[in-house]
Write an enzyme that holds these catalytic residues in place. Structure first.
Site, PDB file in Angstrom:
ATOM      1  N   SER A 187       0.835  -1.200   0.000  1.00  0.00           N
ATOM      2  CA  SER A 187       0.000   0.000   0.000  1.00  0.00           C
ATOM      3  C   SER A 187       0.872   1.254   0.000  1.00  0.00           C
ATOM      4  O   SER A 187       1.701   1.431  -0.884  1.00  0.00           O
ATOM      5  CB  SER A 187      -0.932  -0.040   1.213  1.00  0.00           C
ATOM      6  OG  SER A 187      -1.881   0.994   1.158  1.00  0.00           O
ATOM      7  N   ASP A 239      -4.961  -2.747  -3.305  1.00  0.00           N
ATOM      8  CA  ASP A 239      -4.152  -2.781  -2.089  1.00  0.00           C
ATOM      9  C   ASP A 239      -4.246  -4.153  -1.409  1.00  0.00           C
ATOM     10  O   ASP A 239      -5.336  -4.678  -1.192  1.00  0.00           O
ATOM     11  CB  ASP A 239      -4.695  -1.683  -1.169  1.00  0.00           C
ATOM     12  CG  ASP A 239      -3.976  -1.555   0.145  1.00  0.00           C
ATOM     13  OD1 ASP A 239      -3.120  -2.394   0.456  1.00  0.00           O
ATOM     14  OD2 ASP A 239      -4.281  -0.595   0.867  1.00  0.00           O
TER      15      ASP A 239
END
Length: 382
Positions: free
Chosen positions: A56, A207
């Protein structure tokens, strides 16, 4: 580098955590400033680490430091700039039916401008042949960022988007596709909370944090062995975005501290929460639940403990360093961005670095890095 270091690979592993990822850059900058005190030339992270990886926002940081070869101060400035556009108070609004705030085209365009500024091309490839005359100073540092298919469920192994040729047994995210830096960053960051998935051909990526892989430490260990063999000693510095305190799932119900053996709020609490007919209270309860579920999905400490066991099994406990601030950082909303949030993140991070725990971990991590940069372990004056 001495012969002692020939069998070691130095790895920087960076957690995801929304805008709190700023803390990772602050901690690394602190390490690099001390490491550079006695150096004739200023070392960059890409001078020190053989591999930088992240999930992320940690993946974005890996790209800034490794693929673009930036110093920490420049990376902090860029991170704040992008974070203000990417994050906001939309994390739980998306879950309860409101729209996310980051328009993918706008974000990609802004990211591409930054990539062009430092690489010379908006569509700079993530993977660049070593023989290529690359204008970027990133030494021999390699990176990978994690991502998952949008249809993936919790517990799946993330894909690793690499800046180097993968091992022949590695699974390809998209067979034959040459990822650009911008594509990899979007795929690593995309989340239902703030940025739409990255789509290409029939594939869709997002993500990996929400699939339970916010901490890429096990991916780091696996990649070291896959790439360099099981005989190589990994030396890993893992940067976290703050330990999360227990949070009551319903703000209208009495707070209960965690049980001595752990555990979560009772099922009865959860049921009572949705029996409430008051619209305002129901909305607040739903948002509180969304926050708690998001925190559970992004739990990083279980992976940290698993990594500790891996190092212990190989009698390499002294090769693993986890910098993860306590005392409030983890309780901040990961999607709050802007100057006030940035100031609070930096304040909490520096406070932890000055604590006994922070000082001790910093000193130990620096000792390991000194073993590479000048071949000896020394004490440091803080």
């Amino acid at each position: 580098m001495g012969s002692m270091e020939a069998g070691r690979k130095y790895v920087l592993s960076i957690d995801g955590g929304g805008f709190r990822g700023l803390a990772c850059l602050v901690m690394l900058n602190h390490l690099m400033e001390i490491l550079n005190r006695d150096q004739d030339t200023t070392l960059l992270p890409c001078d020190v680490f053989d591999l930088i990886c992240g999930t992320s926002t940690g993946g974005l940081i890996a790209i800034l430091l490794g693929r673009l070869g930036l110093d920490c101060i420049t990376a902090i400035s860029i991170y704040k700039e992008l974070g203000s556009d990417l994050f906001g108070n939309s994390a739980n609004e998306k879950i309860v039916g409101k729209t996310a705030n980051a328009h993918p085209n706008f974000f990609d365009e802004k990211l591409a401008i930054i990539i062009e500024r430092y690489s010379g091309a908006k569509d700079a490839p993530l993977k660049l042949p070593k023989a290529n005359n690359d204008k970027i100073h990133h030494k021999s540092t390699d990176i990978f960022v994690t991502t998952v298919h949008s249809a993936s469920t919790a517990g799946v192994d993330p894909h690793r988007l690499r800046s180097y040729m993968p091992h022949r047994h590695a699974v390809q995210s998209i067979p034959g596709h040459n990822w650009t830096v911008c594509e990899a960053a979007h795929a690593a960051l995309a989340s239902p909370a703030y940025l739409q998935p990255f789509c290409i051909e029939s594939y869709s990526f997002q993500d990996a944090s929400n699939s339970g892989a916010a901490n890429p430490i096990l991916e780091s260990l696996s990649e070291v062995e896959l790439r360099w063999g099981s005989q190589v000693e990994p030396v890993i510095i893992s940067l976290g975005t703050g330990l999360v305190s227990f949070a009551s799932i319903n703000p209208y119900l009495k707070y209960e501290p965690p049980r001595p053996t752990g555990g979560s709020p009772s099922l009865g609490k959860l049921k009572r929460m949705f029996k409430n007919n008051n619209k305002e209270k129901t909305q607040a309860s739903a948002e509180a639940l969304a926050k708690q579920l998001h925190r559970v999905a992004q739990d990083t400490e279980l992976l940290h403990q698993a990594a500790c066991m891996r190092f212990q099994e190989r009698d390499l406990s002294g090769n693993y360093f986890r910098l993860n601030p306590t005392a409030g950082l983890g309780d901040m909303n990961a999607f709050d961005a802007g100057k006030p949030a940035g100031s609070r993140i930096m304040s909490l991070t520096y406070s932890w670095l000055g604590s006994r725990e922070g000082l001790d971990m910093t000193k130990r991590a620096l000792g390991a890095l000194r073993a590479k940069t000048d071949g000896q372990v020394r004490d440091f004056d803080y």
